[in-house]
Design an enzyme around this catalytic site. Sequence first.
Site, PDB file in Angstrom:
ATOM      1  N   CYS A  94       9.172  -6.311   0.539  1.00 54.92           N
ATOM      2  CA  CYS A  94       9.459  -5.785   1.879  1.00 54.92           C
ATOM      3  C   CYS A  94       9.812  -6.914   2.837  1.00 54.92           C
ATOM      4  O   CYS A  94      10.388  -6.685   3.891  1.00 54.92           O
ATOM      5  CB  CYS A  94       8.285  -4.984   2.388  1.00 54.92           C
ATOM      6  SG  CYS A  94       6.718  -5.626   1.867  1.00 54.92           S
ATOM      7  N   GLY A 146      10.577   8.551   2.797  1.00 48.50           N
ATOM      8  CA  GLY A 146       9.246   8.983   2.355  1.00 48.50           C
ATOM      9  C   GLY A 146       8.226   8.823   3.466  1.00 48.50           C
ATOM     10  O   GLY A 146       7.419   9.730   3.738  1.00 48.50           O
ATOM     11  N   GLU A 159       4.424   1.677   5.850  1.00 46.78           N
ATOM     12  CA  GLU A 159       5.216   0.445   5.897  1.00 46.78           C
ATOM     13  C   GLU A 159       6.490   0.756   5.142  1.00 46.78           C
ATOM     14  O   GLU A 159       6.455   1.114   3.970  1.00 46.78           O
ATOM     15  CB  GLU A 159       4.396  -0.661   5.215  1.00 46.78           C
ATOM     16  CG  GLU A 159       4.901  -2.031   5.509  1.00 46.78           C
ATOM     17  CD  GLU A 159       5.276  -2.707   4.241  1.00 46.78           C
ATOM     18  OE1 GLU A 159       4.390  -3.132   3.504  1.00 46.78           O
ATOM     19  OE2 GLU A 159       6.490  -2.785   3.978  1.00 46.78           O
TER      20      GLU A 159
HETATM   21  P1  NAP Z   1       9.420   6.167  -2.242  1.00 47.54           P
HETATM   22  O1  NAP Z   1      10.526   6.949  -2.825  1.00 47.54           O
HETATM   23  O2  NAP Z   1       9.241   6.215  -0.784  1.00 47.54           O
HETATM   24  O3  NAP Z   1       8.060   6.671  -2.941  1.00 47.54           O
HETATM   25  C1  NAP Z   1       6.790   6.171  -2.572  1.00 47.54           C
HETATM   26  C2  NAP Z   1       5.756   7.276  -2.683  1.00 47.54           C
HETATM   27  O4  NAP Z   1       5.984   8.245  -1.651  1.00 47.54           O
HETATM   28  C3  NAP Z   1       5.813   8.035  -3.994  1.00 47.54           C
HETATM   29  O5  NAP Z   1       4.504   8.385  -4.355  1.00 47.54           O
HETATM   30  C4  NAP Z   1       6.626   9.261  -3.645  1.00 47.54           C
HETATM   31  O6  NAP Z   1       6.350  10.367  -4.463  1.00 47.54           O
HETATM   32  C5  NAP Z   1       6.189   9.519  -2.221  1.00 47.54           C
HETATM   33  N1  NAP Z   1       7.246  10.207  -1.478  1.00 47.54           N
HETATM   34  C6  NAP Z   1       8.539   9.807  -1.346  1.00 47.54           C
HETATM   35  N2  NAP Z   1       9.224  10.687  -0.592  1.00 47.54           N
HETATM   36  C7  NAP Z   1       8.360  11.662  -0.243  1.00 47.54           C
HETATM   37  C8  NAP Z   1       8.463  12.849   0.518  1.00 47.54           C
HETATM   38  N3  NAP Z   1       9.623  13.215   1.077  1.00 47.54           N
HETATM   39  N4  NAP Z   1       7.377  13.611   0.670  1.00 47.54           N
HETATM   40  C9  NAP Z   1       6.215  13.248   0.108  1.00 47.54           C
HETATM   41  N5  NAP Z   1       6.038  12.145  -0.626  1.00 47.54           N
HETATM   42  C10 NAP Z   1       7.094  11.345  -0.803  1.00 47.54           C
HETATM   43  O7  NAP Z   1       9.502   4.654  -2.634  1.00 47.54           O
HETATM   44  P2  NAP Z   1       9.780   3.940  -4.039  1.00 47.54           P
HETATM   45  O8  NAP Z   1       9.761   4.933  -5.143  1.00 47.54           O
HETATM   46  O9  NAP Z   1       8.810   2.872  -4.136  1.00 47.54           O
HETATM   47  O10 NAP Z   1      11.188   3.279  -3.892  1.00 47.54           O
HETATM   48  C11 NAP Z   1      12.317   3.920  -3.398  1.00 47.54           C
HETATM   49  C12 NAP Z   1      12.918   3.077  -2.277  1.00 47.54           C
HETATM   50  O11 NAP Z   1      11.909   2.779  -1.309  1.00 47.54           O
HETATM   51  C13 NAP Z   1      13.442   1.725  -2.678  1.00 47.54           C
HETATM   52  O12 NAP Z   1      14.730   1.755  -3.190  1.00 47.54           O
HETATM   53  C14 NAP Z   1      13.367   0.972  -1.370  1.00 47.54           C
HETATM   54  O13 NAP Z   1      14.496   1.249  -0.604  1.00 47.54           O
HETATM   55  C15 NAP Z   1      12.165   1.532  -0.702  1.00 47.54           C
HETATM   56  N6  NAP Z   1      10.955   0.663  -0.811  1.00 47.54           N
HETATM   57  C16 NAP Z   1      10.682  -0.152   0.225  1.00 47.54           C
HETATM   58  C17 NAP Z   1       9.564  -0.958   0.162  1.00 47.54           C
HETATM   59  C18 NAP Z   1       9.228  -1.840   1.300  1.00 47.54           C
HETATM   60  O14 NAP Z   1       8.211  -2.506   1.202  1.00 47.54           O
HETATM   61  N7  NAP Z   1       9.987  -1.893   2.368  1.00 47.54           N
HETATM   62  C19 NAP Z   1       8.736  -0.957  -0.955  1.00 47.54           C
HETATM   63  C20 NAP Z   1       9.035  -0.119  -1.997  1.00 47.54           C
HETATM   64  C21 NAP Z   1      10.159   0.699  -1.896  1.00 47.54           C
HETATM   65  P3  NAP Z   1       7.240  10.681  -5.778  1.00 47.54           P
HETATM   66  O15 NAP Z   1       6.456  10.041  -6.852  1.00 47.54           O
HETATM   67  O16 NAP Z   1       7.340  12.140  -5.873  1.00 47.54           O
HETATM   68  O17 NAP Z   1       8.582  10.056  -5.550  1.00 47.54           O
END
Ligand code: NAP
Length: 523
Positions: A302, A245, A265
């Site tokens: 994280c 993302g 991040e």
């Molecule tokens: P995510 O999938 O990255 O989503 C976070 C935000 O970004 C959401 O609003 C999402 O929209 C948007 N997004 C995601 N991919 C995108 C793209 N290709 N283009 C535009 N916008 C995009 O994160 P998550 O839902 O919180 O969790 C999924 C995974 O992220 C977890 O399994 C973990 O691996 C990782 N994560 C890491 C941390 C950290 O602090 N390191 C924290 C949280 C999550 P949508 O609503 O459409 O999905």
Amino acid sequence: MNLTGKMLIGGQAVAGSREAVQAIDPATGKLLEPAYPGGTGEQVEQACALAWAAFDRYRETSLAVRAHFLETIADEIEALGDELVERAVVESGLPRARIQGERSRTCGQLRTFARTVRAGEWLDVRVDTAQPERQLLPRADLRQRHVPLGPVAVFGASNFPLAFSVAGGDTASALAAGCPVIVKAHGAHPGTSELVGHAVARAVAKCELPEGVFSLLFGSGREVGIALVSDPRIKAVGFTGSRSGGIALCQAAQARPEPIPVYAEMSSINPVFLFPAALQARAEALAQGFVASLTQGAGQFCTNPGLVIALQGPDLDRFNAAAADAVQRSSAQTMLTPGIFDAYQTGVGALASHARPVAAGLSTEGPNQCQPRLFMTTARDFLANSALQTEVFGAASLIVQCANGEEIRQVAEHLEGQLTATLHLDDGDLQAARALLPTLERKAGRLLVNGWPTGVEVCDAMVHGGPFPATSDARSTSVGTAAIQRFLRPVCYQGFPDSLLPAALRHGNPLQLRRLLDGQREA
Ligand code: NAP
């Protein structure tokens, strides 16, 4: 307040008409009402137009007015009372005490930024007075202050439904800098987002600020998120989430005719180094501390310790046995979303195919339960297989056994960028630790001795950042008061008459700032 399923564009509650997001109670798998239809392209445009229209007035609000605004947001969030706590608990699966603590942190963070705004140090005022008589060239009067970048798009994080979401750290630091904010809510907690969004909108109205200072949009990242990041009126982005993302948003921001900074991040496995004297003195206590940090919040931090590195031998065997025992006694916990649970299962499966399973926690019936996991590998295998340093978001960790100090150095050198690196050491380990520090300073944003990386203090000295893939910009932090600097840039005013200068730069220092005046810091 009845949840409406509507966005907030400026102060107006508006219904979207694109595909809806709807929260799921991760503990039961049941859908939670209401549905939140996604914003259209025109609605994204409207929010951006309002933010742009608000920018010039908002950025020149006095330090006192802006600080009072941040404090009013905190007051309004507290005034939401139990309704906010209950909705956040049911949407996130996180325990009530954790959500209450997160609300305190969110409001504390807003008030900390209010103090930062009032102090005015962030303006970083520098004055070099004119030297008309200087030989060979006279010098003009030169004055510098920092100004906000412009409207900021903030993506709420799933794992902090309050402290890193609608009115969380990114929003607080952008508003403190003088930037209007448009939040793209995380689909996991839309009801919590709506409640907090109304609290912010009420603070905007109470402080008589232009309504475009804050908007809240629902919808998919690929549609609403990319439209937002691509809008020419957006000048910076704050994001916490997945590596894919974050990279997608960085690419969208770079593809614009005018590229903009993205502070994403993303991914960190937070290596923990156990040095020999410390391991010999307290292997069992270290194992207890490690497993407590690993399993806190189902490991959905994280800064979760996803990697332990130490010399093989009887003391590491003691640590491994105690850690395995503690993991086996750890309960399963509900994860934030079905998507995060699926990603955890996939990540654990990948670890199991490359490393030796050592222990698994208690399993529980019911959906989205994170069973803690511990794996082990050798330095040689770790160095040969880059899949072993992929973040597994949740309570899973990998112990890397090294044959000698040189292997420890190679493992450290092989690591990707990290938010944190932890050293457990005693006096007898200082020399070995000192030798590793130059590598770790290159790799991580925060180095800890004899602590655990989970639990990030919101304060002036905190760095919650680090080289890629921990973040997209290692020069900044997303937690702590220095986060304000992400949304500022310097402007120099040369040869200006006093009456045309902004107040911060005028002769006589009317704002009583600690300026750098002709190379000397004013008291
Ligand atoms: P995510 O999938 O990255 O989503 C976070 C935000 O970004 C959401 O609003 C999402 O929209 C948007 N997004 C995601 N991919 C995108 C793209 N290709 N283009 C535009 N916008 C995009 O994160 P998550 O839902 O919180 O969790 C999924 C995974 O992220 C977890 O399994 C973990 O691996 C990782 N994560 C890491 C941390 C950290 O602090 N390191 C924290 C949280 C999550 P949508 O609503 O459409 O999905």
